[in-house]
Design an enzyme around this catalytic site. Structure first.
Site, PDB file in Angstrom:
ATOM      1  N   ASP A 142       0.712  -1.101  -0.213  1.00 13.22           N
ATOM      2  CA  ASP A 142       0.081  -0.030  -0.143  1.00 13.22           C
ATOM      3  C   ASP A 142       1.072   1.389   0.105  1.00 13.22           C
ATOM      4  O   ASP A 142       0.420   2.022   0.900  1.00 13.22           O
ATOM      5  CB  ASP A 142      -1.075   0.012   1.317  1.00 13.22           C
ATOM      6  CG  ASP A 142      -1.861   0.969   0.943  1.00 13.22           C
ATOM      7  OD1 ASP A 142      -2.229   1.578  -0.026  1.00 13.22           O
ATOM      8  OD2 ASP A 142      -2.618   1.627   2.243  1.00 13.22           O
ATOM      9  N   GLN A 252      -2.903  -5.309   6.196  1.00 14.57           N
ATOM     10  CA  GLN A 252      -2.954  -4.083   7.192  1.00 14.57           C
ATOM     11  C   GLN A 252      -3.851  -4.550   8.319  1.00 14.57           C
ATOM     12  O   GLN A 252      -5.085  -4.385   8.131  1.00 14.57           O
ATOM     13  CB  GLN A 252      -3.297  -2.920   6.485  1.00 14.57           C
ATOM     14  CG  GLN A 252      -2.206  -2.273   5.556  1.00 14.57           C
ATOM     15  CD  GLN A 252      -2.879  -1.097   4.580  1.00 14.57           C
ATOM     16  OE1 GLN A 252      -3.712  -1.355   4.016  1.00 14.57           O
ATOM     17  NE2 GLN A 252      -1.677  -0.016   4.423  1.00 14.57           N
ATOM     18  N   ARG A 282       2.184  12.740  10.360  1.00 19.82           N
ATOM     19  CA  ARG A 282       0.917  12.807   9.744  1.00 19.82           C
ATOM     20  C   ARG A 282       0.164  11.730  10.199  1.00 19.82           C
ATOM     21  O   ARG A 282       0.586  10.655  10.040  1.00 19.82           O
ATOM     22  CB  ARG A 282       0.893  12.653   8.278  1.00 19.82           C
ATOM     23  CG  ARG A 282      -0.116  12.344   7.548  1.00 19.82           C
ATOM     24  CD  ARG A 282       0.270  12.115   5.909  1.00 19.82           C
ATOM     25  NE  ARG A 282      -0.878  11.624   5.232  1.00 19.82           N
ATOM     26  CZ  ARG A 282      -1.576  10.512   5.013  1.00 19.82           C
ATOM     27  NH1 ARG A 282      -1.076   9.436   5.976  1.00 19.82           N
ATOM     28  NH2 ARG A 282      -2.652  10.150   4.182  1.00 19.82           N
ATOM     29  N   ASP A 284      -2.463   8.984  10.367  1.00 16.73           N
ATOM     30  CA  ASP A 284      -3.013   8.447   9.207  1.00 16.73           C
ATOM     31  C   ASP A 284      -4.428   7.815   9.639  1.00 16.73           C
ATOM     32  O   ASP A 284      -4.380   7.147  10.596  1.00 16.73           O
ATOM     33  CB  ASP A 284      -1.883   7.417   8.425  1.00 16.73           C
ATOM     34  CG  ASP A 284      -2.648   6.661   7.324  1.00 16.73           C
ATOM     35  OD1 ASP A 284      -3.228   7.381   6.285  1.00 16.73           O
ATOM     36  OD2 ASP A 284      -2.957   5.535   7.387  1.00 16.73           O
ATOM     37  N   GLU A 326      -5.420  13.160   9.184  1.00 21.22           N
ATOM     38  CA  GLU A 326      -5.657  12.901   7.743  1.00 21.22           C
ATOM     39  C   GLU A 326      -6.948  12.187   8.178  1.00 21.22           C
ATOM     40  O   GLU A 326      -7.005  11.158   8.410  1.00 21.22           O
ATOM     41  CB  GLU A 326      -4.576  11.883   7.267  1.00 21.22           C
ATOM     42  CG  GLU A 326      -4.917  11.502   5.830  1.00 21.22           C
ATOM     43  CD  GLU A 326      -5.741  10.275   5.461  1.00 21.22           C
ATOM     44  OE1 GLU A 326      -5.973   9.980   4.554  1.00 21.22           O
ATOM     45  OE2 GLU A 326      -5.836   9.402   6.513  1.00 21.22           O
ATOM     46  N   HIS A 390      -0.732  12.173  -2.977  1.00 17.26           N
ATOM     47  CA  HIS A 390      -0.398  10.625  -3.197  1.00 17.26           C
ATOM     48  C   HIS A 390      -1.690   9.807  -3.469  1.00 17.26           C
ATOM     49  O   HIS A 390      -1.749   8.983  -4.295  1.00 17.26           O
ATOM     50  CB  HIS A 390       0.494  10.063  -2.345  1.00 17.26           C
ATOM     51  CG  HIS A 390      -0.232   9.609  -1.190  1.00 17.26           C
ATOM     52  ND1 HIS A 390      -0.577  10.605  -0.333  1.00 17.26           N
ATOM     53  CD2 HIS A 390      -0.601   8.359  -0.660  1.00 17.26           C
ATOM     54  CE1 HIS A 390      -1.502   9.961   0.747  1.00 17.26           C
ATOM     55  NE2 HIS A 390      -1.234   8.729   0.614  1.00 17.26           N
ATOM     56  N   ASP A 391      -2.815  10.267  -2.798  1.00 15.42           N
ATOM     57  CA  ASP A 391      -3.914   9.640  -2.851  1.00 15.42           C
ATOM     58  C   ASP A 391      -4.900   9.865  -3.758  1.00 15.42           C
ATOM     59  O   ASP A 391      -4.669  10.772  -4.701  1.00 15.42           O
ATOM     60  CB  ASP A 391      -4.499   9.959  -1.268  1.00 15.42           C
ATOM     61  CG  ASP A 391      -5.194   8.422  -0.783  1.00 15.42           C
ATOM     62  OD1 ASP A 391      -5.488   7.399  -1.650  1.00 15.42           O
ATOM     63  OD2 ASP A 391      -5.317   8.369   0.451  1.00 15.42           O
ATOM     64  N   ARG A 507      -3.770   4.337  -8.052  1.00 16.43           N
ATOM     65  CA  ARG A 507      -3.052   5.459  -7.579  1.00 16.43           C
ATOM     66  C   ARG A 507      -1.739   5.678  -8.200  1.00 16.43           C
ATOM     67  O   ARG A 507      -1.144   6.798  -8.083  1.00 16.43           O
ATOM     68  CB  ARG A 507      -3.223   5.414  -6.108  1.00 16.43           C
ATOM     69  CG  ARG A 507      -4.577   5.752  -5.622  1.00 16.43           C
ATOM     70  CD  ARG A 507      -4.676   5.662  -4.052  1.00 16.43           C
ATOM     71  NE  ARG A 507      -4.258   4.277  -3.657  1.00 16.43           N
ATOM     72  CZ  ARG A 507      -4.285   3.793  -2.207  1.00 16.43           C
ATOM     73  NH1 ARG A 507      -4.502   4.761  -1.582  1.00 16.43           N
ATOM     74  NH2 ARG A 507      -3.787   2.541  -1.927  1.00 16.43           N
TER      75      ARG A 507
END
Length: 632
Positions: A142, A252, A282, A284, A326, A390-391, A507
């Site tokens: 990921d 994950q 950040r 997540d 985020e 990036h997403d 992505r």
């Protein structure tokens, strides 16, 4: 085992004594901050874990971890702590500019990032976010968001020692290091995960594991499916037949924050990274970190309690460290994570999405509404404004906001997806769909800024749309963030489809390797790269020279033209009036709308004087940053 009591005064001496046993003698500086922040941490820990018999011991272990971390914190980082405490709003400066990149995609390794520092200074960066760089599984990880160790760098990129040295060099260059802290889950290869599956004492409750489908089925009645292409629902089956919570990819595994040992372990990882010189974490997927049966298990009250508790711990041992939220959730939920006590910074996904919405519809009303209604933040906090990340792009506007403007949310999202993936007649965009769900029709969009804006399609307005979008991100207030490569109009990279480890994740189309040929063209005004670089660096220089752009105060402005976005950034003696034409045609602004200002104005990007009593014409995709003086 002793448990916490309701009064912090009953527990503070016991906790300090237990912490001293674990960490040794505690110095005066840490002691001062311990007494300052323990009254905040104690009730949070009590609410989260107070019913457990081991709650007092667990809290003491957290304090001991913080004290031990402070002992080994370097003198230069302690000096940075003092600077931050003296100027807690340093990140609100108009001179702030962020950049974000993947280490390997942009520079090959941490050594390559180090070699790029002169370019970062040329661009004007003061904040560098390096995408996930920790050890992670081979193959699909990921994009590094499946972490196998928070204390080891992916060996392909370098070492933790190199990261610490890089952070010091960046600080010397005036650039703060930002990294992702993957907060909700680890990879299935993490040491904790291996021990949990094996049933090792102390780790059996680090994740949410169930013997059969009874509890997973009960949870999934109210929990949404995030990555249906990877696995249905929110659970995956282990080899032994048990089921483990995996909100995102199957590799994950979600951490169980109802276990205070998980809190203690993750606090230790944060403290370790802070001591490597990381200045911003950040955070997540913060919305997902607490689970409760019968709820969506998103944005529950305990998620906020956890963030506040982690903040209190970090204030003791690394007070200059900031959290960045985020949370790609409903706009009303995004704002809930932003405060001095939780996340001092937050991505601004609504502004990003609605900038693209305005460019597609040639209608700025949703963006105008959001800036006037949803832009304000608590004092001392800031948005991180970006054109793309990036997403993927998810259309996160609130349906009730759209309905006020006569827009039906569901079909409008379908239109936006079709427009940006090239399915709508006449579209300028060349995006790629991400995670299309055939059952619900839900999808998101991927693509570089240049490809989404029309440059890849050869549309005449492509470059101007790029500059228009960045002019909004740079002028609305907060920290503007550039995805590095977009400043030279990098295009989609479709080669990801040939890589078996990436082909299932579209992505990667907007995560290309550093476009060396475009960087070589950045001084050539005849190229797209040169036009974008010149226009964007002019905006950056102007912003840094404009004190009105500090902070986040924003006041709406009605331009009386259906194609023009308007807002004011007030300063001590003047106002910057920002006007942006999202349409493909000239936009005339009648002089009557400027009646609240003196006639003399200056366009600060082009450095030219204007007379507002003559009105103003904005070209297609054009914008103006006007320094104006209010009457009276």
């Amino acid at each position: 085992m002793p448990r916490l009591t309701a009064e912090w005064t009953d527990d503070i001496d016991a906790v300090r004594a237990l912490a001293t046993l674990g960490a040794g003698e505690i110095d005066a500086s840490f002691t001062r901050r311990f007494y300052e922040h323990f009254p905040t941490l104690h009730p949070l820990f009590l609410e989260l874990y107070g019913e457990r018999d081991d709650s007092l011991d667990q809290l003491a272990a957290v304090i001991a971890e913080a004290a031990a971390s402070w002992k080994v914190r370097s003198p230069d980082l302690k000096a940075r702590d003092e600077q931050s405490e003296a100027d807690p709003g340093w990140f609100l400066s108009n001179r702030m500019l962020g950049g974000v990149c993947y280490v390997d995609r942009f520079a090959g390794s941490l050594a390559g990032i180090r070699d790029s520092i002169p370019y970062f200074q040329e661009l004007g960066l003061t904040y560098l976010h390096l995408m996930p760089l920790f050890e992670s599984p081979e193959g699909n990880s990921d994009g590094g968001y499946a972490v196998s160790s928070y204390r080891r760098v992916n060996p392909r990129l370098g070492t933790m020692e190199e990261l610490a040295a890089l952070s010091a060099e960046l600080r010397d260059a005036g650039i703060s290091l930002v990294v992702d802290f993957i907060f909700n889950h680890t990879s299935n290869e993490h040491e904790w995960a291996r021990k949990a599956v094996a049933g090792e004492r102390g780790f059996e409750d680090f994740y949410l594991v169930f013997p059969d489908r009874t509890m997973p089925d009960a949870y999934e009645k109210t929990v949404r499916e995030i990555f249906p292409d990877d696995h249905p629902g929110s659970f995956v089956q282990l080899k032994d037949g048990r089921w483990i919570w995996a909100t995102f990819y199957h590799f994950q595994w979600d951490l169980n924050y109802a276990n205070p040992a998980v809190f203690r372990a993750m606090a230790g990882e944060m403290l370790f990274l802070a001591n490597q010189g990381v200045e911003v974490l950040r955070m997540d997927a913060v919305a997902f970190i607490w689970k409760r049966l019968g709820t969506p298990s998103e944005s529950l009250p305990e998620a906020h309690l956890l963030l506040r508790a982690f903040n209190a711990v970090l204030r003791m041992a690394a007070p200059s460290l900031l959290f960045k939220s985020e949370a790609i959730v409903h706009p009303d939920e995004v704002i809930q994570y932003i405060s001095l006590e939780e996340c001092q910074l937050s991505y601004n996904p609504l502004q990003m999405a609605l900038t693209w919405e305005a460019l597609a519809t040639r209608d700025p009303r949703l963006l105008q509404q959001s800036l006037e209604r949803r832009h304000a933040l608590p004092p001392g906090t800031a948005w991180v404004n970006y054109v793309r990340s990036h997403d993927d792009i998810g259309w996160t506007f609130a349906d009730e906001d759209a309905a006020e403007l006569g827009i039906d949310g569901y079909p409008h999202r379908r239109f936006l997806n079709d427009f940006y993936v090239g399915r709508f007649p006449g579209t300028f965009a060349r995006g790629v769909p991400f995670q299309e769900n055939a059952k619900t029709g839900d999808a998101r969009v991927t693509g570089t800024t240049a490809s989404l804006a029309g440059v890849e399609a050869g549309d005449a307005g492509g470059v101007d749309r790029i500059l228009l979008a960045h002019s909004i991100a740079l002028s609305t207030g907060g920290i503007p963030l550039l995805y590095l490569g977009d400043e030279v109009a990098q295009l989609n990279d479709y080669s990801y489809a040939d890589d078996p480890d990436r082909s299932g994740d579209s992505r990667w189309v907007h995560r290309p390797a550093r476009p060396a040929e475009r960087y070589a063209q950045r001084q050539d005004p005849t190229t797209d790269a040169g036009r974008v670089f010149a226009g964007l660096t002019a905006l950056i220089r102007t912003r840094k020279a404009t004190p009105e752009f500090a902070g986040g105060e924003l006041i709406g402005f009605d331009a009386k033209n259906p194609a023009v976005l308007g807002y004011q950034r007030p300063g001590a003696d003047a106002v910057i009036l920002v006007l942006a034409n999202v349409s493909d045609d000239d936009a005339y602004l009648d002089p009557i709308i400027f009646g609240g200002f003196t006639a003399a104005a200056r366009e600060i990007v082009q450095k030219r004087d204007l007379e507002l009593n003559h009105g103003l014409v904005l070209p297609p995709h054009g914008f103006a940053w006007l320094r104006v003086t209010p009457l009276g």
